[in-house]
Scaffold this active site. Sequence first.
Site, short mmCIF file in Angstrom:
data_model
loop_
_atom_site.label_atom_id
_atom_site.label_comp_id
_atom_site.label_asym_id
_atom_site.label_seq_id
_atom_site.Cartn_x
_atom_site.Cartn_y
_atom_site.Cartn_z
N ASN A 188 -30.62 47.86 24.91
CA ASN A 188 -31.27 46.56 25.15
C ASN A 188 -32.42 46.75 26.13
O ASN A 188 -32.65 47.86 26.63
CB ASN A 188 -30.24 45.54 25.66
N ASP A 224 -22.06 44.87 24.09
CA ASP A 224 -20.76 44.31 23.72
C ASP A 224 -20.08 45.14 22.64
O ASP A 224 -18.87 45.13 22.51
CB ASP A 224 -20.93 42.87 23.23
N LYS A 237 -27.46 64.10 12.15
CA LYS A 237 -28.44 63.04 11.93
C LYS A 237 -28.18 62.38 10.58
O LYS A 237 -28.05 63.07 9.56
CB LYS A 237 -29.85 63.64 11.95
N PHE A 276 -23.26 39.18 36.42
CA PHE A 276 -24.59 38.66 36.12
C PHE A 276 -24.53 38.06 34.74
O PHE A 276 -23.76 38.52 33.90
CB PHE A 276 -25.62 39.80 36.13
N LYS A 321 -18.91 31.19 31.56
CA LYS A 321 -18.72 32.64 31.73
C LYS A 321 -17.95 32.97 33.00
O LYS A 321 -17.09 33.84 33.01
CB LYS A 321 -20.09 33.32 31.72
N LYS A 379 -14.56 35.11 32.82
CA LYS A 379 -14.48 36.47 33.38
C LYS A 379 -13.60 36.52 34.64
O LYS A 379 -13.03 37.55 34.94
CB LYS A 379 -15.88 36.97 33.76
N1 CTP Z 1 -20.19 42.82 31.00
C1 CTP Z 1 -19.22 43.79 31.07
N2 CTP Z 1 -18.76 44.37 29.93
C2 CTP Z 1 -19.20 43.99 28.72
C3 CTP Z 1 -20.20 42.98 28.63
C4 CTP Z 1 -20.67 42.40 29.79
O1 CTP Z 1 -18.81 44.14 32.17
N3 CTP Z 1 -18.75 44.58 27.65
C5 CTP Z 1 -20.66 42.18 32.24
C6 CTP Z 1 -22.13 42.32 32.55
O2 CTP Z 1 -22.38 43.45 33.36
C7 CTP Z 1 -22.43 41.05 33.31
C8 CTP Z 1 -21.46 40.04 32.73
O3 CTP Z 1 -20.44 40.81 32.10
O4 CTP Z 1 -22.15 41.17 34.68
C9 CTP Z 1 -22.02 39.09 31.72
O5 CTP Z 1 -22.68 39.79 30.71
P1 CTP Z 1 -23.21 39.03 29.42
O6 CTP Z 1 -23.76 40.02 28.47
O7 CTP Z 1 -24.07 37.88 29.83
O8 CTP Z 1 -21.84 38.40 28.91
P2 CTP Z 1 -20.94 38.67 27.71
O9 CTP Z 1 -19.53 38.62 28.16
O10 CTP Z 1 -21.35 39.91 27.00
O11 CTP Z 1 -21.21 37.38 26.82
P3 CTP Z 1 -22.33 37.09 25.71
O12 CTP Z 1 -23.06 38.37 25.44
O13 CTP Z 1 -21.54 36.60 24.56
O14 CTP Z 1 -23.21 36.03 26.30
#
Ligand code: CTP
Length: 391
Positions: A208, A274, A284, A319, A333, A337
């Site tokens: 990303n 995710d 490859k 974050f 969130k 979490k």
């Molecule tokens: N995070 C994590 N592990 C994951 C995904 C996210 O620890 N697999 C943490 C990120 O470092 C951040 C927080 O979760 O501190 C929120 O990340 P975000 O991508 O906004 O949340 P998601 O839970 O992935 O939700 P979504 O992508 O559905 O918005």
Amino acid sequence: MLNGKNILIGITGGIAAYKICELIRKFKKNGANVRVVATPNALNFVTKLTLQNLSQNEVYVEEFNVKDWRPEHISFADEADIMLIAPATANTISKIATGVADNLLTSIACAFNKKMIIAPAMNCNMWNNPVVQENISKLRSLGVEFLEPESGFLACGYIGKGRLCSIDKIYSSVVEALNYSKKLEGKKVVVTSGGTIEDIDPVRYISNYSSGKMGFAIANAAKNMGAEVVLITTKNFEAPYKIVKVKSAIDMQNAIDKEFETSDYIIMAAAVADYRVKNYSQQKMKKTNDDNLVLELVKNPDILKGLCDKKTHQIIVGFCAESENLLNNAKEKIAKKGCDYLVANDISRADIGFSSDDNEVSILDKSGKIVKLDKAPKKVIARQILEYINE
Ligand code: CTP
């Protein structure tokens, strides 16, 4: 704002030396004590009398001009709260990086063990010289803050990167550096930064746009506030604390697990993917005759949630980057979490977030309280976040 602060300014021989006169005035007007040390070459560009009048202090150049029983390079280093070198030539930067102390300015720098900020200015080819860049990297890894030069028309006739950054930027960086409290002394802070990289095959990956800058700024701010810092990141940074370079979400989780028990704060600024590819291809992947390619993905562990579930004494900060319904999504969130704080930023805006040097965030806590921090450079936001969670 600077009442009682002792600022030591080193000026070296570059045309931008004249700009420092305005900076000295600004420091003085805001209550600082300013001491100026110039290299002999700096006085080709600005006079001693000007610097003396503006700083309301004697200006020092030579090393063996001792009036007191203590050598000046030691007493000046001791009395200053911060040392700023601006403009800094390639010559002076390289001397400081290698411990050369052949004039008063470099001797003070050699004896100086507090916060140092260097604002370079030079010809663009000198700036790009790998030897100069290596010396800058070395100083960065030892904790020196560099205010990168700007690109534009240079006094030598070239157009490129090398112009002294703005006086306002130097001024605010010094004020910022003098603002840190020592609230995190004796604490261990673990910060994650950057987007994770999930390999598809030896040449391709899923990732990303996260630049890692926000997490890096938080790690730096924690260090400035006296913490023991560990930065777990997918990016390349140089800093005077432990940096663990990782790639995937699984690597990141393993690295955090090693630090978890002994840490007091965990700040998850990383953009963790995710999902990862279910079947990594050792070779490859070849193009097929099919017009479509389906990659099967599997869920990565939610690192943040896992940490919150097993936490003992740690304060855990998440974050969240959202492109719509920022605060509503953030509220959901933090509940999902289970972290102590959640820092929410709006990635739909081009002037803040991902690659930008600025950010504007809201901090939510468990009780539902929301505090908004106004748009500011990431290093200011970083300090404000750490101050807030330590109130
Ligand atoms: N995070 C994590 N592990 C994951 C995904 C996210 O620890 N697999 C943490 C990120 O470092 C951040 C927080 O979760 O501190 C929120 O990340 P975000 O991508 O906004 O949340 P998601 O839970 O992935 O939700 P979504 O992508 O559905 O918005």
